[in-house]
Design a protein around this motif. Structure first.
Motif, PDB file in Angstrom:
ATOM      1  N   THR A 115      50.627  59.821  37.521  1.00  0.00           N
ATOM      2  CA  THR A 115      50.385  58.494  38.092  1.00  0.00           C
ATOM      3  C   THR A 115      51.108  58.214  39.357  1.00  0.00           C
ATOM      4  O   THR A 115      52.140  58.747  39.728  1.00  0.00           O
ATOM      5  N   ALA A 116      50.292  57.561  40.350  1.00  0.00           N
ATOM      6  CA  ALA A 116      50.636  57.194  41.691  1.00  0.00           C
ATOM      7  C   ALA A 116      52.182  56.512  41.884  1.00  0.00           C
ATOM      8  O   ALA A 116      52.270  55.408  40.869  1.00  0.00           O
ATOM      9  N   LEU A 117      52.801  56.793  43.033  1.00  0.00           N
ATOM     10  CA  LEU A 117      53.709  55.994  43.219  1.00  0.00           C
ATOM     11  C   LEU A 117      53.424  54.706  43.824  1.00  0.00           C
ATOM     12  O   LEU A 117      53.981  53.482  43.313  1.00  0.00           O
ATOM     13  N   LEU A 118      52.372  54.748  44.676  1.00  0.00           N
ATOM     14  CA  LEU A 118      51.924  53.353  45.340  1.00  0.00           C
ATOM     15  C   LEU A 118      50.457  53.611  45.220  1.00  0.00           C
ATOM     16  O   LEU A 118      49.923  54.307  45.710  1.00  0.00           O
ATOM     17  N   ALA A 119      49.825  52.143  44.603  1.00  0.00           N
ATOM     18  CA  ALA A 119      48.430  52.188  44.678  1.00  0.00           C
ATOM     19  C   ALA A 119      48.053  50.684  44.129  1.00  0.00           C
ATOM     20  O   ALA A 119      49.080  50.256  43.331  1.00  0.00           O
ATOM     21  N   LEU A 120      46.981  50.221  44.628  1.00  0.00           N
ATOM     22  CA  LEU A 120      46.381  48.964  44.120  1.00  0.00           C
ATOM     23  C   LEU A 120      45.699  49.160  42.715  1.00  0.00           C
ATOM     24  O   LEU A 120      45.220  50.264  42.399  1.00  0.00           O
ATOM     25  N   PRO A 121      45.673  47.988  41.968  1.00  0.00           N
ATOM     26  CA  PRO A 121      45.011  48.333  40.883  1.00  0.00           C
ATOM     27  C   PRO A 121      43.317  48.757  41.143  1.00  0.00           C
ATOM     28  O   PRO A 121      42.861  48.390  42.075  1.00  0.00           O
ATOM     29  N   PRO A 122      42.948  49.385  40.081  1.00  0.00           N
ATOM     30  CA  PRO A 122      41.485  49.929  40.389  1.00  0.00           C
ATOM     31  C   PRO A 122      40.694  48.770  40.993  1.00  0.00           C
ATOM     32  O   PRO A 122      39.748  48.768  41.594  1.00  0.00           O
ATOM     33  N   SER A 123      40.554  47.656  40.085  1.00  0.00           N
ATOM     34  CA  SER A 123      39.719  46.556  40.395  1.00  0.00           C
ATOM     35  C   SER A 123      40.444  45.179  40.169  1.00  0.00           C
ATOM     36  O   SER A 123      40.956  44.855  39.113  1.00  0.00           O
ATOM     37  N   LEU A 124      40.565  44.579  41.334  1.00  0.00           N
ATOM     38  CA  LEU A 124      41.136  43.373  41.222  1.00  0.00           C
ATOM     39  C   LEU A 124      40.253  41.950  40.667  1.00  0.00           C
ATOM     40  O   LEU A 124      41.029  41.185  40.277  1.00  0.00           O
ATOM     41  N   LEU A 125      39.156  42.250  40.700  1.00  0.00           N
ATOM     42  CA  LEU A 125      38.425  41.082  39.804  1.00  0.00           C
ATOM     43  C   LEU A 125      37.777  41.443  38.555  1.00  0.00           C
ATOM     44  O   LEU A 125      37.522  42.655  38.294  1.00  0.00           O
ATOM     45  N   ALA A 126      37.911  40.323  37.591  1.00  0.00           N
ATOM     46  CA  ALA A 126      37.465  40.787  36.368  1.00  0.00           C
ATOM     47  C   ALA A 126      36.099  40.242  35.789  1.00  0.00           C
ATOM     48  O   ALA A 126      35.780  39.002  36.738  1.00  0.00           O
ATOM     49  N   PRO A 127      35.381  40.624  35.028  1.00  0.00           N
ATOM     50  CA  PRO A 127      34.137  39.703  34.462  1.00  0.00           C
ATOM     51  C   PRO A 127      34.546  38.461  34.142  1.00  0.00           C
ATOM     52  O   PRO A 127      35.428  37.975  33.667  1.00  0.00           O
ATOM     53  N   LEU A 128      33.231  37.679  34.378  1.00  0.00           N
ATOM     54  CA  LEU A 128      33.346  36.152  34.020  1.00  0.00           C
ATOM     55  C   LEU A 128      31.876  35.872  33.136  1.00  0.00           C
ATOM     56  O   LEU A 128      30.885  36.622  33.361  1.00  0.00           O
ATOM     57  N   ALA A 129      32.181  34.918  32.257  1.00  0.00           N
ATOM     58  CA  ALA A 129      30.919  34.635  31.379  1.00  0.00           C
ATOM     59  C   ALA A 129      31.238  33.354  30.902  1.00  0.00           C
ATOM     60  O   ALA A 129      32.378  32.799  30.711  1.00  0.00           O
TER      61      ALA A 129
END
Length: 428
Positions: A212-226
């Motif tokens: 598990t990384a010490l520092l990293a952004l989330p893999p995806s900042l945007l989520a699906p919308l419907a």
């Protein structure tokens, strides 16, 4: 009341750091408790990205409120009322839930921007607000029960239940004994000592995955919308009405305590920023934020009313959000510990509702008691509806009629403003 620092005063660096740590101790438990409940519902791998995004959102919104919004020493976090809406709308999918939060945030920001809150406030009488506060706690009872009996597949549910009962008893004893900042940060200490007790009794909890990384952004900042169903959207809009009143009350309570100037402007700007924060929450796929009403207690305990004391807390939350390793450590807290602390927070919510009723003399007759009692009972019953009963309702109205909070709110508004309105007017 005398304060060592006023709203716009800047404490010395050492004092600023100390006050910031105290605000951080208040902020983290609320984010963690509600965030972990929702993160476990994510089926796409690890829950760490969800918690990262939630911590980052709260950090950004906290700083935005301090400098652009209400500009008051007011902590914020995930809105419990939206947790109820999310849990009741899971069948509609997270894409529809995200879009509903986004739309609700846009409407909230728009209403605040044009100053329409004065027209909405008259519907939320002391009795209605008291029901809102208590109904949140009652309709979360099934979630709390699931948490305190969750042994992670290794510990029998009976054992975790007895652990939860003993832990809850110790927590409420501590609440009665502690004072000042120790009482204000009790939820944090409960998480720490509760987790240690759980480890001693039942063995180690799962550690963060290797690598598990010490520092990293989330893999995806945007989520699906419907596009949400009418029922899902309507349920969330009712939840947002309650969120708006919560936000409004929190801002006004701190402003009144501190004698802040230009409260009309502060309120509109603060609620508008909250609305935009919910828009951002919908885009990123996390639960929306709200200003918390517990801030006056922290201010009174520390004697510091400076809004800048929350800046170190906001920065620390952002740094935590950027560390998957730190978030993974927080995510390993056992479910029974989270459940008991959530029950403690909800008991405080019920107490606040009862105090509000007493202070405003909201219950003086049998009919007024029914206005509060019937929605609470009905909402709780709906919250415990068996899945097979809920599945029997038409899909269009299912998100509304199976949401205990929505059913309770609609009921109390009908009782207060329609059924018993004429009788109350005759009595006055």
């Amino acid at each position: 009341m005398e304060f060592s620092y006023g709203i716009d005063d800047r404490p010395r660096p050492a004092s600023l750091l100390i006050f910031g740590l105290q605000w951080l101790a208040v902020s983290v438990p609320a984010i963690l408790i509600i965030g972990k409940v929702l993160a476990t519902l994510q089926t796409e791998g690890s829950a760490i990205p969800y918690l990262q995004k939630l911590f980052l959102l709260v950090a950004l919104l906290l700083l935005a409120q301090i400098y652009l919004g209400h500009r008051l020493p007011l902590v914020l976090g995930p809105a419990t009322v939206l947790l109820i809406g999310i849990l009741a709308s899971l069948e509609g999918g997270f894409a529809a839930i995200n879009a509903s939060i986004l739309i609700g945030g846009l409407l909230l920001a728009g209403i605040a921007a044009v100053g329409l809150f004065e027209y909405l406030k008259r519907f939320f009488t002391p009795r209605v607000i008291a029901v809102v506060l208590m109904l949140i706690a009652f309709t979360l009872a099934p979630t709390i029960l699931n948490l305190i009996t969750d042994g992670g597949g290794t510990v029998p549910a009976t054992q975790t239940f007895f652990f939860a009962v003993a832990f809850a008893l110790a927590l409420f004893i501590a609440n009665g004994r502690l004072k000042g900042i120790w009482k204000s940060t009790l939820a944090l200490w409960a998480i720490i000592f509760g987790t240690l007790s759980y480890i001693v009794l039942f063995g180690p909890v799962p550690l963060p995955p290797e690598g598990t990384a010490l520092l990293a952004l989330p893999p995806s900042l945007l989520a699906p919308l419907a596009l949400p169903d009418v029922g899902v959207l309507a349920a969330f809009l009712i939840c947002f009405l309650a969120l708006a009143i919560n936000d409004l009350g929190s801002i006004q309570s701190v402003g009144g305590l501190l004698g802040a100037d230009k409260m009309g402007e502060r309120t509109n700007r603060g609620v508008a920023v909250t609305g935009l924060g919910n828009v951002l929450a919908g885009l990123t796929g996390v639960i929306g934020p709200v200003n918390f009403s517990l801030s006056p207690g922290v201010i009174a305990a520390t004697g510091c009313a400076s809004r800048f004391a929350l800046v170190p807390a906001g920065i620390a939350l952002a740094l935590m959000a950027l560390s998957p390793l730190a978030i993974a450590g927080l995510a390993s807290i056992p479910g029974p510990v989270i459940g008991v602390v959530l029950a403690y927070v909800m008991a405080s919510q019920i107490a606040a509702g009862l105090m509000l009723s007493q202070e405003n003399r909201a219950v003086g007759t049998f009919d007024e008691g029914l206005i509060i009692g019937v929605p609470l009972l009905l909402g709780t019953l709906v919250a415990f509806l068996p899945p097979e009963v809920a599945a029997g309702f038409p899909a269009l109205i299912r998100p509304l009629i199976t949401n205990g909070f929505v059913v309770g709110i609609v009921t109390v508004l009908g009782l207060e403003h329609i059924i018993y309105r004429q009788r109350q007017e005759n009595q006055t």
